[in-house]
Design a protein around this motif. Structure first.
Motif, mmCIF file in Angstrom:
data_model
loop_
_atom_site.group_PDB
_atom_site.id
_atom_site.type_symbol
_atom_site.label_atom_id
_atom_site.label_comp_id
_atom_site.label_asym_id
_atom_site.label_seq_id
_atom_site.Cartn_x
_atom_site.Cartn_y
_atom_site.Cartn_z
ATOM 1 N N VAL A 111 10.621 -4.689 -45.755
ATOM 2 C CA VAL A 111 10.262 -4.251 -47.109
ATOM 3 C C VAL A 111 9.578 -2.892 -47.028
ATOM 4 O O VAL A 111 8.582 -2.730 -46.316
ATOM 5 N N CYS A 112 10.113 -1.939 -47.748
ATOM 6 C CA CYS A 112 9.562 -0.582 -47.739
ATOM 7 C C CYS A 112 8.494 -0.424 -48.819
ATOM 8 O O CYS A 112 8.529 -1.102 -49.849
ATOM 9 N N ALA A 113 7.550 0.491 -48.581
ATOM 10 C CA ALA A 113 6.503 0.763 -49.564
ATOM 11 C C ALA A 113 5.915 2.139 -49.286
ATOM 12 O O ALA A 113 6.102 2.706 -48.215
ATOM 13 N N ALA A 131 7.916 -1.192 -43.960
ATOM 14 C CA ALA A 131 8.110 0.196 -43.540
ATOM 15 C C ALA A 131 7.360 1.104 -44.492
ATOM 16 O O ALA A 131 7.569 1.031 -45.705
ATOM 17 N N VAL A 132 6.495 1.914 -43.947
ATOM 18 C CA VAL A 132 5.717 2.818 -44.797
ATOM 19 C C VAL A 132 6.454 4.144 -44.928
ATOM 20 O O VAL A 132 6.817 4.771 -43.945
ATOM 21 N N GLU A 133 6.712 4.519 -46.182
ATOM 22 C CA GLU A 133 7.490 5.718 -46.515
ATOM 23 C C GLU A 133 6.674 6.607 -47.438
ATOM 24 O O GLU A 133 6.866 6.555 -48.645
ATOM 25 N N PRO A 134 5.802 7.433 -46.905
ATOM 26 C CA PRO A 134 5.047 8.321 -47.811
ATOM 27 C C PRO A 134 6.018 9.225 -48.566
ATOM 28 O O PRO A 134 6.794 9.946 -47.927
ATOM 29 N N GLY A 171 8.695 4.897 -41.890
ATOM 30 C CA GLY A 171 9.917 5.071 -42.637
ATOM 31 C C GLY A 171 10.216 6.477 -43.107
ATOM 32 O O GLY A 171 11.119 6.671 -43.915
ATOM 33 N N ALA A 172 9.493 7.466 -42.614
ATOM 34 C CA ALA A 172 9.779 8.840 -43.026
ATOM 35 C C ALA A 172 9.122 9.771 -42.027
ATOM 36 O O ALA A 172 8.202 9.387 -41.309
ATOM 37 N N GLY A 173 9.631 10.982 -41.989
ATOM 38 C CA GLY A 173 8.994 11.985 -41.143
ATOM 39 C C GLY A 173 9.300 11.840 -39.670
ATOM 40 O O GLY A 173 8.506 12.274 -38.830
ATOM 41 N N ILE A 174 10.448 11.267 -39.328
ATOM 42 C CA ILE A 174 10.842 11.114 -37.917
ATOM 43 C C ILE A 174 12.041 12.012 -37.648
ATOM 44 O O ILE A 174 13.128 11.769 -38.179
ATOM 45 N N SER A 175 11.841 13.050 -36.848
ATOM 46 C CA SER A 175 12.961 13.957 -36.543
ATOM 47 C C SER A 175 13.248 14.058 -35.054
ATOM 48 O O SER A 175 14.351 14.410 -34.670
#
Lengths: 214, 214, 214, 214
Positions: A111-113, A131-134, A171-175
């Motif tokens: 579950v994303c948030a 999954a944390v998605e700022p 969940g974000a900011g991974i490159s």
């Protein structure tokens, strides 16, 4: 680490990306999976890659035209599903219903948030992971570990406070591979990737770079 | 005990009910309040009764035609607001945003939810209180304490596990003073009422019966 | 021409703007009205200005916590309502239901839509008027008559093709009196205004300039 | 006549129903098609039956996790799509966007709606066809031609008034071959079926009975 490649509705070849993810999965200790659109699940699953759905609805068999039934994505080969992705936000009661539907069909759940408070809320619903998605990092290329490392640590703490059995993904900011390692150091047990792999000229090379440090 | 009378969009006279709630409030130790529609807030607040909104949107001042701004309901006299009522379910991210908006405007917050899992989720967002509304009891006349007492105790435990400062209200199945007492015995610090008072021939008498045992 | 000033959730004083609109209305042949938030309807209507709601829900009296009932906004003093504003888009079936609810409560209706096709669709539901709001012009300051005059003419034609009794308003790109005149020349029988008046340092002066050429 | 069998999220075997529809299609002058869930599109299309999607979202390729892209359902074998089914109601602007998305992907479009007013609205958006689904008939077994024949005739007239090139289907209340004939007599160029075929013990026999009088 669990690395989930979300294909969104990108104009990529889902089978080609799935082949790349499967091949890299065979040469790394990390656990790799790919999440195509519902209409592409069957042919992605046929590649042998671990396959996830992008969404399931809080429904059962019945009169639900145009909705996504957990059992049907499982039949098509999915073994897990995202729920409440930032691009597919759900009502609280429907996140609960979608987690229950996924469990019923034997699907693993993430579950994303948006932030630690919502991560605590998501964890209270008992999924396998959150999954944390700022929102401010999605699609920016800024690694979460540099932009706002506290948010991952706070998310891990918020989830742990509510239910210590719920894992946290970043969940974000991974490159880059360094971003994956940094996310792990902050307590994340996995990452969600999207354009960095799915829209890469060479998805396999991009993914190899990402999992190389693991 | 906190007793909140929700007027929904019932065909009642909101000022008459407000007068009744205010009069009963003056003769009981319970704390009484009334939640009219947004368009009725000002004239209800003018009666002197404690006035609540039924909903606020997760927005700030700006371009939000047709939405409910927390500052505007506060200006009209509301001191608190329901959020995510079973008849006005919100996305998880928007419950979070609405709680933040209400706090910004100085409104007390009660977030409603269906079951103990969702109550835990709601508590994780840091409202002042949560209200458990089992869908199967809403409007049935069956008291929650008889039909399913576990759900109130489980909700109290779920909220306490996440944030011990969040109170729990019982949001359905309250028809009599005994129901209010029973809800308190199960750990609830208040109740939500609706048709039992708002649609009563004599709202004041109905409310007096409800708070009599307190 | 009908000039409707939409206060959105702007941080303006709704009564001050209402007073200004009423005063200008008394010195022009145009018909002027103001649309405040639901919580502000009563005190705006008390100024004597023609008062509109920004939205009504497709509901009747009953269990609809947190919704906007047409009868209640009418009781608070509204004589008309916007429906499906670009900031409050509704499902097709709910636009139909909201138009029916507004009619039932004696409210005049303006259904907003994005483009000529949707204007035709809105007209088919039988409101008193439709308002064309090209998304690309909302809040830009670019007058619709310069940016894309065809869209107003096409909207007038689309509405007329479906139901010749439905008026067309121009719902974006109006900043000056010349814009109002141009909209009228293109077939519009009115305009929606927002920030140009509601956020002006001197709303009365801004409105006088707008209606001066009429 | 066009006969579209909607499999909803029924617990049927979509391939078995597809085989039956294909076989009956070969022995009748009617045009037959089947609409499975998105996850089942590919294997249904492989049977050779005419395959439709149940829904497409108003999106393009991009960041739309959990949504249904018209191009992807077309790639999976769909040649048409339902839009705005009564179980998947959309905002007016999104019906417009979904029709445009379907056209872009080469999909035929049927927009569903509740009543003649909404049928007129749907027709104004320029789909290939509209389907009238009176909510009071869905799933009741009462044939639309007996319960309320006017609604089909009025829908045909409403669509024709707006755009004479838009066909009208009858989307509820079809159980027998006589119902199909009656719908045609009222001006419908096709029908939507669901449980009568999809949940039949013998879908092929059920469908043969339905198309027998055609």
């Amino acid at each position: 680490m669990f690395v989930l490649v979300n294909l969104k509705t990108y104009p990529c070849d889902p089978v080609a990306v799935a082949d790349a993810v499967r091949d890299v999965d065979e040469s790394t200790d990390a656990r790799l999976a790919v999440a195509p659109q519902a209409a592409d699940l069957a042919r992605v699953a046929e590649t042998g890659v671990e396959t996830w759905a992008q969404h399931v609805d809080p429904i059962e068999h019945g009169s639900n035209t145009g909705h996504t039934l957990a059992e049907s994505v499982a039949d098509a080969g999915a073994v897990g599903t995202l729920i409440n992705h930032s691009e597919r936000r759900l009502k609280l009661a429907d996140i609960d219903g979608s987690v229950r539907a996924a469990e019923r069909a034997g699907l693993e759940t993430v579950v994303c948030a948006n932030n630690p408070e919502q991560i605590g809320a998501a964890a209270a619903l008992g999924p396998d992971a959150v999954a944390v998605e700022p929102p401010e990092l999605i699609g920016t290329g800024t690694p979460v570990s540099q932009a706002d490392p506290d948010i991952v640590e706070d998310a891990v703490e918020a989830a742990d406070n509510v239910d210590s059995e719920v894992s946290v993904l970043c969940g974000a900011g991974i490159s880059t591979g360094d971003d994956v390692v940094a996310a792990g150091d902050l307590g994340a047990e996995g990452v969600l990737l999207a354009s960095g792999v799915a829209k890469a000229d060479d998805p396999q090379a991009a993914l190899e770079d990402l999992v190389d440090p693991l």
